[in-house]
Design an enzyme around this catalytic site. Structure first.
Site, PDB file in Angstrom:
ATOM      1  N   SER A   1       0.830  -1.211   0.000  1.00 25.02           N
ATOM      2  CA  SER A   1       0.000   0.000   0.000  1.00 25.02           C
ATOM      3  C   SER A   1       0.863   1.259   0.000  1.00 25.02           C
ATOM      4  O   SER A   1       2.025   1.254   0.432  1.00 25.02           O
ATOM      5  CB  SER A   1      -0.910   0.005   1.229  1.00 25.02           C
ATOM      6  OG  SER A   1      -1.676  -1.176   1.266  1.00 25.02           O
TER       7      SER A   1
HETATM    8  N1  SAM Z   1      -0.408  -5.223   4.161  1.00 29.33           N
HETATM    9  C1  SAM Z   1       0.297  -5.455   2.938  1.00 29.33           C
HETATM   10  C2  SAM Z   1       1.659  -4.824   2.923  1.00 29.33           C
HETATM   11  O1  SAM Z   1       2.059  -4.207   3.930  1.00 29.33           O
HETATM   12  O2  SAM Z   1       2.347  -5.006   1.926  1.00 29.33           O
HETATM   13  C3  SAM Z   1      -0.474  -5.057   1.705  1.00 29.33           C
HETATM   14  C4  SAM Z   1      -1.555  -6.021   1.450  1.00 29.33           C
HETATM   15  S1  SAM Z   1      -2.099  -6.166  -0.208  1.00 29.33           S
HETATM   16  C5  SAM Z   1      -2.831  -4.611  -0.497  1.00 29.33           C
HETATM   17  C6  SAM Z   1      -3.458  -7.283   0.112  1.00 29.33           C
HETATM   18  C7  SAM Z   1      -3.016  -8.681   0.441  1.00 29.33           C
HETATM   19  O3  SAM Z   1      -4.157  -9.405   0.904  1.00 29.33           O
HETATM   20  C8  SAM Z   1      -2.482  -9.450  -0.765  1.00 29.33           C
HETATM   21  O4  SAM Z   1      -1.201  -9.932  -0.505  1.00 29.33           O
HETATM   22  C9  SAM Z   1      -3.487 -10.584  -0.949  1.00 29.33           C
HETATM   23  O5  SAM Z   1      -2.931 -11.774  -1.436  1.00 29.33           O
HETATM   24  C10 SAM Z   1      -4.017 -10.734   0.470  1.00 29.33           C
HETATM   25  N2  SAM Z   1      -5.324 -11.389   0.571  1.00 29.33           N
HETATM   26  C11 SAM Z   1      -6.408 -11.288  -0.244  1.00 29.33           C
HETATM   27  N3  SAM Z   1      -7.402 -12.052   0.219  1.00 29.33           N
HETATM   28  C12 SAM Z   1      -6.940 -12.662   1.345  1.00 29.33           C
HETATM   29  C13 SAM Z   1      -7.506 -13.584   2.282  1.00 29.33           C
HETATM   30  N4  SAM Z   1      -8.756 -14.040   2.167  1.00 29.33           N
HETATM   31  N5  SAM Z   1      -6.736 -13.991   3.317  1.00 29.33           N
HETATM   32  C14 SAM Z   1      -5.463 -13.534   3.465  1.00 29.33           C
HETATM   33  N6  SAM Z   1      -4.882 -12.680   2.610  1.00 29.33           N
HETATM   34  C15 SAM Z   1      -5.606 -12.234   1.574  1.00 29.33           C
END
Ligand code: SAM
Length: 222
Positions: free
Chosen positions: A68
């Protein structure tokens, strides 16, 4: 790994990020500003993104996922209103690059973080190890279910957009707990702040944001 010149450029970009993206937009928490001024964000992005690591936008981290924008990371961290005694436990859903979890790890006792894509979780694990961060526990699964074995959590942060707040996460929020999550449509959401007082849940809608989707049982269909 980095030449001296590149290190200096990254340091400078990091300080510009603190001043122009965070302080200028109202981020005030001194501890948070200090941590974000020191934590090497460039280690959390792929090598071809190093020179953009401190820019004012989300960046690709592979598997169609993103780290993000720095301001959003800071804003969501401030919304958590973490206790100053550093004694809180936090659950993060969506480890991604690990950057948000690493910041939280400097502000609380224990971070639990869940990612559904194994290779991203592994990359994050390697950076935590490199930075000698030892208070982050990771798992790879559908984070919409939370992590009941470690519940309740004082704070919960969801970093992927969901159609509504996954009910298991509300169940796993401690009394006086705070949950922050992007909730809404596939391509735009609002940050939602939930606070629990006993059985009563207060719900506030805040800023518009754009996150990659939370996939799975309590999110969007794959
Ligand atoms: N917090 C992260 C960082 O500091 O880089 C950014 C997160 S990114 C915007 C969103 C993440 O959520 C992705 O890596 C994606 O694979 C994960 N994601 C999506 N659905 C998910 C789920 N049901 N359970 C766990 N992770 C999930």
């Amino acid at each position: 790994m980095f030449g001296k010149r590149q290190e200096q450029d990254l340091d400078k970009a990091q300080q510009v990020m603190i001043e122009n993206q965070l302080k200028a937009r109202g981020i005030k928490d001194e501890r948070l500003l200090q941590i974000m001024g020191q934590l090497p964000r460039h280690l959390f992005v792929p090598p071809d993104q190093h020179n953009l690591a401190y820019s004012d936008k989300p960046l690709p981290i592979g598997r169609q996922q993103t780290i993000s924008q720095p301001y959003i990371v800071a804003h969501m961290t401030e919304l958590l209103n973490l206790p100053a005694d550093g004694d809180a436990t936090v659950l993060e859903v969506g480890t991604g690059s690990g950057y948000q979890a690493a910041i939280l790890s400097q502000l609380v006792k224990q971070v639990y973080t869940i990612e559904r894509i194994p290779s991203l979780a592994e990359n994050a694990r390697q950076v935590f190890e490199q930075l000698e961060i030892t208070n982050i526990k990771q798992t790879v699964t559908d984070g919409g279910y939370g992590w009941s074995a470690h519940a309740p959590f004082d704070r919960i942060i969801v970093t992927a957009g969901a159609p509504s707040v996954p009910p298991p996460l509300i169940d796993q929020l401690a009394d006086e707990g705070i949950l922050v999550a992007p909730i809404g449509g596939w391509s735009n959401q609002q940050l939602v702040l939930l606070t629990r007082q006993g059985e009563s849940i207060q719900h506030k809608n805040l800023t518009s944001v754009l996150f990659v989707p939370l996939l799975g049982e309590h999110g969007w269909q794959e």
